[in-house]
Design a protein around this motif. Structure first.
Motif, PDB file in Angstrom:
ATOM      1  N   LYS A   1     -11.333  93.642  48.885  1.00 19.90           N
ATOM      2  CA  LYS A   1     -12.457  94.477  48.470  1.00 19.90           C
ATOM      3  C   LYS A   1     -13.543  93.643  47.776  1.00 19.90           C
ATOM      4  O   LYS A   1     -14.717  93.725  48.124  1.00 19.90           O
ATOM      5  CB  LYS A   1     -11.977  95.576  47.509  1.00 19.90           C
ATOM      6  CG  LYS A   1     -10.830  96.397  48.028  1.00 19.90           C
ATOM      7  CD  LYS A   1     -10.321  97.375  46.991  1.00 19.90           C
ATOM      8  CE  LYS A   1      -9.842  96.755  45.711  1.00 19.90           C
ATOM      9  NZ  LYS A   1      -8.515  96.145  45.736  1.00 19.90           N
ATOM     10  N   SER A   2     -13.110  92.826  46.791  1.00 19.24           N
ATOM     11  CA  SER A   2     -14.088  91.993  46.088  1.00 19.24           C
ATOM     12  C   SER A   2     -14.751  91.041  47.065  1.00 19.24           C
ATOM     13  O   SER A   2     -15.971  90.850  47.035  1.00 19.24           O
ATOM     14  CB  SER A   2     -13.405  91.180  44.996  1.00 19.24           C
ATOM     15  OG  SER A   2     -12.725  92.015  44.123  1.00 19.24           O
ATOM     16  N   THR A   3     -13.938  90.447  47.933  1.00 21.47           N
ATOM     17  CA  THR A   3     -14.488  89.478  48.873  1.00 21.47           C
ATOM     18  C   THR A   3     -15.574  90.120  49.730  1.00 21.47           C
ATOM     19  O   THR A   3     -16.614  89.505  49.983  1.00 21.47           O
ATOM     20  CB  THR A   3     -13.363  88.912  49.756  1.00 21.47           C
ATOM     21  OG1 THR A   3     -12.320  88.441  48.907  1.00 21.47           O
ATOM     22  CG2 THR A   3     -13.876  87.772  50.608  1.00 21.47           C
TER      23      THR A   3
ATOM     24  N   PHE B   1     -20.657  97.289  42.143  1.00 20.25           N
ATOM     25  CA  PHE B   1     -19.780  97.276  40.964  1.00 20.25           C
ATOM     26  C   PHE B   1     -18.396  96.854  41.422  1.00 20.25           C
ATOM     27  O   PHE B   1     -17.796  97.503  42.279  1.00 20.25           O
ATOM     28  CB  PHE B   1     -19.692  98.673  40.344  1.00 20.25           C
ATOM     29  CG  PHE B   1     -20.973  99.161  39.748  1.00 20.25           C
ATOM     30  CD1 PHE B   1     -21.201  99.051  38.384  1.00 20.25           C
ATOM     31  CD2 PHE B   1     -21.955  99.732  40.538  1.00 20.25           C
ATOM     32  CE1 PHE B   1     -22.385  99.513  37.829  1.00 20.25           C
ATOM     33  CE2 PHE B   1     -23.143 100.190  39.996  1.00 20.25           C
ATOM     34  CZ  PHE B   1     -23.359 100.076  38.634  1.00 20.25           C
ATOM     35  N   ASP B   2     -17.878  95.756  40.871  1.00 17.85           N
ATOM     36  CA  ASP B   2     -16.542  95.291  41.259  1.00 17.85           C
ATOM     37  C   ASP B   2     -15.558  95.613  40.137  1.00 17.85           C
ATOM     38  O   ASP B   2     -15.475  94.889  39.154  1.00 17.85           O
ATOM     39  CB  ASP B   2     -16.561  93.789  41.552  1.00 17.85           C
ATOM     40  CG  ASP B   2     -15.252  93.321  42.164  1.00 17.85           C
ATOM     41  OD1 ASP B   2     -14.353  94.161  42.350  1.00 17.85           O
ATOM     42  OD2 ASP B   2     -15.132  92.112  42.444  1.00 17.85           O
ATOM     43  N   GLU B   3     -14.846  96.685  40.276  1.00 14.16           N
ATOM     44  CA  GLU B   3     -13.895  97.160  39.263  1.00 14.16           C
ATOM     45  C   GLU B   3     -14.496  97.093  37.857  1.00 14.16           C
ATOM     46  O   GLU B   3     -13.962  96.419  36.988  1.00 14.16           O
ATOM     47  CB  GLU B   3     -12.601  96.336  39.328  1.00 14.16           C
ATOM     48  CG  GLU B   3     -12.036  96.307  40.736  1.00 14.16           C
ATOM     49  CD  GLU B   3     -10.560  96.031  40.784  1.00 14.16           C
ATOM     50  OE1 GLU B   3      -9.880  96.398  39.808  1.00 14.16           O
ATOM     51  OE2 GLU B   3     -10.087  95.486  41.788  1.00 14.16           O
ATOM     52  N   PRO B   4     -15.604  97.801  37.640  1.00 13.13           N
ATOM     53  CA  PRO B   4     -16.342  97.643  36.381  1.00 13.13           C
ATOM     54  C   PRO B   4     -15.593  98.139  35.162  1.00 13.13           C
ATOM     55  O   PRO B   4     -15.934  97.763  34.046  1.00 13.13           O
ATOM     56  CB  PRO B   4     -17.609  98.479  36.609  1.00 13.13           C
ATOM     57  CG  PRO B   4     -17.201  99.490  37.622  1.00 13.13           C
ATOM     58  CD  PRO B   4     -16.227  98.810  38.520  1.00 13.13           C
TER      59      PRO B   4
HETATM   60 MG   LIG Z   1     -11.148  92.377  43.253  1.00 17.45          MG
END
Ligand SMILES: [Mg+2]
Ligand SMILES: Nc1ncnc2c1ncn2[C@@H]1O[C@H](COP(=O)(O)OP(=O)(O)OP(=O)(O)O)[C@@H](O)[C@H]1O
Lengths: 255, 352
Positions: free
Chosen positions: A53-55, A173-176
């Protein structure tokens, strides 16, 4: 590039990912992702740890490089041309899991840095806008403190203000909220909800399903480098078909 | 109530000077033994030193030759130029202190530029120009004494800092040529003693330069000190750079800064700030190492000291002369580390 922009209509596509692949060495992280976001759409991505997901969102603003496929942001194609990369980064504001504030600068300076050096605003104008933004995220009184003197929730809100200061059209937003204590999660989510309702185009990687229900247009379940299924929130929880999705949902909804 | 308060007071022996003594110096029988022993030892040493300094020592050698110690062979008629330079430096130091203390952000750039101008001005003033009536040329070759020590130290510090930063950045460069060059340079310099770098610069610099340009010995020594110190500064800076998490670069890129701005605005300020103590330590040792130039025939303050004690009328005065030189080094080095601590405090090292 300009022509493409001008032909955009009301429901124009802000992000287009076509068959995006990425490898870390031999490891195939993104396996042909297709994703389109129209203006004002809020998309929540969830999925197991390590699924990429982040990637995916880091690839869209070139914090990571993809090896195959096309990415087009607001009509600008993501290529090796550094000017395109910078143009795309100016369009996208990014909020990280661990805030990544600049610890040697005050909250206010964190927010004004990019407008002054990238947008070339005068210092006064940048500060005025920064103060308005800090007001908007609810911490006008913390402007002159350093990140180390702020709580996690306050830091994340400064990070949101910092991203907004560049006046982006899209926010990532990455797991904010996953590095925050429970009592601070709400103050950050409230800011994000206000943003979403204000019409910002957003991709939010999170497991906060309450947030997803309240403001998202689509929830995407992501696993093993690709989108497994997606649906609007009212249908996502009841009508998902894939066993992987159901397993995942049963895990995050019970905890 | 009053009774309660009475009871709550700590026992007399726990507070005040007496309590402190008891806790820190006479806690156990061996603490007490150590305390008494050390005090006795310190008394003996101090008595010896003071007895010698006040009764036996003949300070005449220092007072008579004070000018030689300070400026060596610099013509006495021109000494006002040195005083002017020192005055300029002091004024600048004072202005900087006020500007930084009051946090006058707008004046900072001005002060920085003024420092550069003052440095250049000082060099011109001290060196002079061939036939200018007011400031005739004083060959750099005859610079000696404390003046030479300070000149070598200041030039070495001021020049090796930016060079060290560039080397450190080069060592992390993604361009192989630059990376290999910087790494080889840093490791090469760190692998040889300063003395050999000094000798090399005396012998080799003339080989690289066209014959029409002749560098004075003092300038060659300055080059050597700079080249040497830069490698160590580079390693310190590299240590600081390594401590900066990848997230800082990413956050910088994500707000649209290019790689150069990310380095200058985000990474370097944090890296340098964290490395101030180490870098200042390197500068202090560079400053003390200036005394090695005696080997290549220059007379820094220790060289002058040696020359003075070699004169017939001052035979047997080594103790006085070297004690004096030691005090001078101690005072200047302390000033440096004091400045460093001030800087650290100002920048809040270790707090943010
Ligand atoms: Mg991640
Ligand atoms: N720089 C990298 N080099 C090599 N592998 C990496 C790198 N970054 C991530 N990976 C791998 O890629 C996979 C996907 O990582 P990613 O961070 O995108 O997952 P994620 O879905 O965001 O997980 P999480 O929910 O834990 O944040 C993981 O298996 C991870 O180990």
């Amino acid at each position: 590039m300009e022509n493409e922009r001008s032909e955009a209509s009301e429901t124009r596509e802000m992000i287009i990912c076509r068959d995006v692949h990425k490898w870390f060495g031999d490891f195939h992280v993104l396996r042909g992702v297709n994703l389109t976001l129209t203006k004002g759409e809020v998309v929540v991505i969830c999925g197991p740890s390590g699924s990429g997901k982040s990637t995916l969102i880091r690839t869209i603003n070139r914090l990571e490089e993809h090896q195959k496929g096309d990415i087009i942001v607001d009509g600008i194609e993501l290529t090796h041309d550094i000017r395109n990369v910078h143009a795309i980064r100016k369009e996208i504001g990014m909020v990280f899991q661990h805030f990544n504030l600049f610890p040697h600068l005050t909250a206010l300076q964190n927010v004004t840095l990019a407008p002054v050096y990238v947008r070339r605003w005068s210092k006064d104008k940048a500060e005025e806008v920064a103060r308005q933004l800090l007001q908007r995220v609810g911490i006008p009184e913390q402007a002159d403190k350093f990140p180390g003197q702020l709580s996690g929730g306050q830091q994340q809100r400064v990070a949101i203000a910092r991203a907004l200061a560049m006046q982006p059209k899209i926010m990532f937003f990455d797991e904010p909220t996953s590095a925050l204590d429970p009592e601070m999660i709400k103050e950050v989510l409230d800011v994000m909800i206000e943003l979403a309702k204000g019409g910002m185009t957003m991709i939010v990687v999170t497991h906060e399903m309450g947030f997803a229900r309240e403001v998202s247009n689509r929830i995407i379940f992501f696993d093993e480098g690709d989108i497994v299924e997606e649906a609007p929130p009212d249908r996502f929880f009841t009508e998902c078909k894939e066993p992987r999705t159901m397993l995942f949902l049963s895990q995050i909804l019970t905890t | 109530m009053t009774v309660d308060v009475e009871v709550m007071k700590p026992p007399r022996t726990e507070v005040g000077a007496l309590g402190w003594l008891r806790k820190n110096l006479f806690g156990t029988w061996y603490d007490a033994l150590l305390t008494v022993g050390s005090v006795a030892f310190i008394c003996v040493v101090l008595y010896g030193v003071f007895n010698w300094a006040l009764n036996t020592a003949k300070w005449g050698v220092v007072t008579t030759n004070i000018k030689v110690f300070m400026v060596g062979r610099y013509p006495y008629s021109e000494v006002w130029r040195i005083w002017t330079s020192v005055g300029l430096f002091l004024v600048m130091a004072l202005v900087s202190l006020v500007v930084w203390k009051r946090n006058v952000t707008k004046a900072r750039r001005g002060v920085t530029i003024a420092w550069v101008i003052v440095l250049l001005l000082t060099i011109v003033l001290l060196k002079g120009f061939g036939d200018l009536p007011l400031i005739p040329s004083v060959p750099i070759n005859i610079w000696s004494g404390l003046m030479l020590t300070l000149a070598l130290g200041i030039v070495g510090i001021v020049a090796s800092f930016p060079m060290g930063v560039l080397l450190a950045l080069g060592r992390r460069s993604s361009l192989p040529v630059i990376k290999v060059f910087c790494t080889t340079y840093i490791e090469g310099i760190r692998g040889v003693p300063l003395i050999s770098v000094l000798f090399m610069s005396m012998l080799m610099i003339p080989l690289f330069l066209p014959p029409s340009i002749r560098l004075d010995n003092v300038l060659r020594a300055m080059v050597a000190m700079t080249l040497f110190s830069a490698a160590y500064v580079a390693e310190n800076v590299r240590g600081g750079l390594q401590a900066i998490p990848e997230g800082q670069y990413e956050a910088g890129r994500a707000v649209g800064l290019n790689e150069g701005l990310v380095m200058v605005l985000i990474v370097l300020p944090q890296a340098l700030r964290a490395m101030i103590p180490a870098i200042v330590g390197q500068f202090i040792s560079l400053y003390k190492d200036t005394s090695l130039v005696v080997i290549v025939g220059l007379l820094d303050i220790l060289g002058v000291a040696k020359a003075v004690t070699g004169q017939r009328e001052w035979i047997g005065t080594q103790k006085e002369v070297f004690a004096f030189a030691g005090v001078i080094f101690f005072v200047t080095c302390s000033a440096l580390s004091y400045a460093s601590r001030r800087l650290e405090k100002q920048l809040g090292v270790g707090e943010r």
